[in-house]
Design an enzyme around this catalytic site. Sequence first.
Site, PDB file in Angstrom:
ATOM      1  N   ARG A  81      10.290   5.828  -6.544  1.00  0.00           N
ATOM      2  CA  ARG A  81       9.496   6.495  -7.306  1.00  0.00           C
ATOM      3  C   ARG A  81       9.703   7.783  -6.728  1.00  0.00           C
ATOM      4  O   ARG A  81      10.146   8.129  -5.754  1.00  0.00           O
ATOM      5  CB  ARG A  81       8.016   6.095  -7.362  1.00  0.00           C
ATOM      6  CG  ARG A  81       7.380   5.977  -6.213  1.00  0.00           C
ATOM      7  CD  ARG A  81       5.927   5.761  -5.963  1.00  0.00           C
ATOM      8  NE  ARG A  81       5.478   5.473  -4.703  1.00  0.00           N
ATOM      9  CZ  ARG A  81       5.009   6.214  -3.739  1.00  0.00           C
ATOM     10  NH1 ARG A  81       5.354   7.330  -3.769  1.00  0.00           N
ATOM     11  NH2 ARG A  81       4.880   5.826  -2.486  1.00  0.00           N
ATOM     12  N   GLY A  88       0.688  -1.087   0.074  1.00  0.00           N
ATOM     13  CA  GLY A  88       0.023  -0.020  -0.069  1.00  0.00           C
ATOM     14  C   GLY A  88       0.840   1.382   0.024  1.00  0.00           C
ATOM     15  O   GLY A  88       2.265   1.117   0.000  1.00  0.00           O
ATOM     16  N   SER A  89       0.238   2.353  -0.222  1.00  0.00           N
ATOM     17  CA  SER A  89       0.860   3.720  -0.370  1.00  0.00           C
ATOM     18  C   SER A  89       0.187   4.769   0.420  1.00  0.00           C
ATOM     19  O   SER A  89      -1.029   4.496   0.752  1.00  0.00           O
ATOM     20  CB  SER A  89       1.249   4.100  -1.596  1.00  0.00           C
ATOM     21  OG  SER A  89       0.242   4.137  -2.360  1.00  0.00           O
ATOM     22  N   GLY A  90       0.488   5.990   0.797  1.00  0.00           N
ATOM     23  CA  GLY A  90      -0.222   7.321   1.324  1.00  0.00           C
ATOM     24  C   GLY A  90      -0.577   7.098   2.554  1.00  0.00           C
ATOM     25  O   GLY A  90      -1.505   7.480   3.005  1.00  0.00           O
ATOM     26  N   SER A  91       0.240   6.016   3.369  1.00  0.00           N
ATOM     27  CA  SER A  91      -0.113   5.850   4.702  1.00  0.00           C
ATOM     28  C   SER A  91      -1.474   5.198   4.797  1.00  0.00           C
ATOM     29  O   SER A  91      -2.435   5.242   5.971  1.00  0.00           O
ATOM     30  CB  SER A  91      -0.088   7.345   5.554  1.00  0.00           C
ATOM     31  OG  SER A  91       1.438   7.546   5.614  1.00  0.00           O
ATOM     32  N   ARG A  92      -2.208   4.824   3.940  1.00  0.00           N
ATOM     33  CA  ARG A  92      -3.336   3.967   4.033  1.00  0.00           C
ATOM     34  C   ARG A  92      -3.254   2.936   5.023  1.00  0.00           C
ATOM     35  O   ARG A  92      -2.626   2.085   4.615  1.00  0.00           O
ATOM     36  CB  ARG A  92      -3.900   3.679   2.673  1.00  0.00           C
ATOM     37  CG  ARG A  92      -4.268   4.858   1.961  1.00  0.00           C
ATOM     38  CD  ARG A  92      -4.990   4.389   0.537  1.00  0.00           C
ATOM     39  NE  ARG A  92      -5.288   5.592  -0.418  1.00  0.00           N
ATOM     40  CZ  ARG A  92      -4.542   6.503  -0.960  1.00  0.00           C
ATOM     41  NH1 ARG A  92      -3.273   6.251  -1.002  1.00  0.00           N
ATOM     42  NH2 ARG A  92      -4.996   7.445  -1.801  1.00  0.00           N
ATOM     43  N   GLY A  93      -4.111   2.811   6.049  1.00  0.00           N
ATOM     44  CA  GLY A  93      -4.236   1.721   6.779  1.00  0.00           C
ATOM     45  C   GLY A  93      -3.028   1.536   7.953  1.00  0.00           C
ATOM     46  O   GLY A  93      -2.793   0.644   8.581  1.00  0.00           O
TER      47      GLY A  93
END
Length: 411
Positions: free
Chosen positions: A283, A158-163
Site C-alpha cells: 500500500r 498490525g501496522s503503525g509500529s503498534r506493539g
Amino acid sequence: MTRRALILLEGHMSNGLLYVKAAQRLGLHPITLSADPAQYNYIAAERLEAIRVDTDNLDALIHECSRLGATYDIAGLTGFAYPSESVYATVGKLCRHFDLPGPNSASIERCCDKFVQRQFLADAGIPMPAYRLAFDLTEVERTAAEIGLPVVVKPAVGSGSRGVRLCRTVDELAEHTTYLLGGKHIWRSSPRILVEEFAQGPYYEAEIIGNAVLGITAAEFDSPPHFVFRDSVFPAPLSDDEQKRIAHVSLNCLRALGLGWGPTHVEFRWTKRGPVVIEVNPRLPGGITPRMVRVACGVDLVTEHIKLVIGEECDLSRWHSHTAAARILIPDRDGVLDWINGDSLAGAIPGVADVKLYVEPKTPIVRKGDIRDRIGYVIAASPDLAQTKAILQRAVELIEWSITPFPALGQ
C-alpha cells in the site's frame, strides 16, 4: 449524466484527505464506507458523503456498493489499512467482485501476516533478519535466546509500529511480552508474536508504484526502544550502486509475494550484509512520505494511485529534482498540552513546503511508542540537501510547546 464516484473503505488520519482532494480534482465524488465515519475528522469538516457499514463484513459491503451503483457510476474502489490491515485485502475482493482494477487480495493477505510474509520472502532467498514465531512468554524467551539479544518483538499482524519494541534484556523481553498478552494490546486476530533479530544499520524505504521504484527514502527513529519515525529525507543520499541494490531486492520482494499492482513500500536496514528486508507493505506509506515525494520530484503518489484504481494510466514523470526533508514532532513527556505555537512562522519560511499540527491546547498527551505519538510535522525542500536541512532546522526551532505532567498518584 450519472456522477462518477470513488468508493473509499475506511479513512486515514494523514492520507485520507489527500485521497479525497485528489479524487475531487479528477472529477470524482468520494464516498467513504466506514464502521465509524466520525473517527475521521476531515469527513465532517469537508462535508463529505460517508456511510456507516461493517467493513469487516464482505457481504454488507457488496450490498452497499451495489446500492450506490444504482445512483452513481462507480469509477473505482480503494481504501486504507485501517483500522486493520485486512481492510485493504477486502478492497481487493470487492474490486474482483465488481470487475474493477485493484490489488490481488491473496497477495495482500500474505503481506498482512508478517510471519507468512517472512516465509514467502525466505523461500525466495530474500535477505532478512532471523525470525521465529511465538505464542507465550516461554516461547518468546526461548526464541530470543536462539536468535540472540537484542531482538525486536512485535505482533504478527498490525501496522503503525503498534506493539513493536526493541528488547535488549531478558527483563525487557518479559515486560513487553506481558504487555502484548496481558490485555493492554488490542489483537484483531489470535495472539501471535514475531521475534526478530535486530538488524542494525541505517533505515531506508523503497517507494514503488506497480513495478517501478520511484525513489528511496532515508529515515531515522526517535529514541529506543520504540520505532517512531523522527527525520526523513527523499531521495535518500545513496550511491548509484546502493540504490540499485535496494531496487533489485525490492522488485524480488514483489515477485515473491505476488505483488506488482498499485503502490508498495519496502522497508530495509542497511547492515553488514547490505540491505535486509524488514517489511513489505502492499500500500501507499502513511504519514508524510507522499507529501515529501510530491515536493521533491513532482509526482503525486495519491493521484497516480487513484488513476490506476479508475483504470487510467498513471504518470510517474518527474517535474523537478529537489531534496525534501521532514521532521516529525514528538512530545518528550506525558501530560496536558498547555500551548503549542510557531507553525505559522515556520510555514512562512521560504523553502518550507508544509507544516501541520495534529493537536490543540488542553489535549492530554499519553505516549504509546508508535505512530499515534506524532503531534505534527514540518517538511522543507530545495535543490540541495544541506540547504534543505538548514531550512528544516530553522523552521522546527520556531515551533514550541509546553506540557504539564500529570499529577503523580496520591497527590
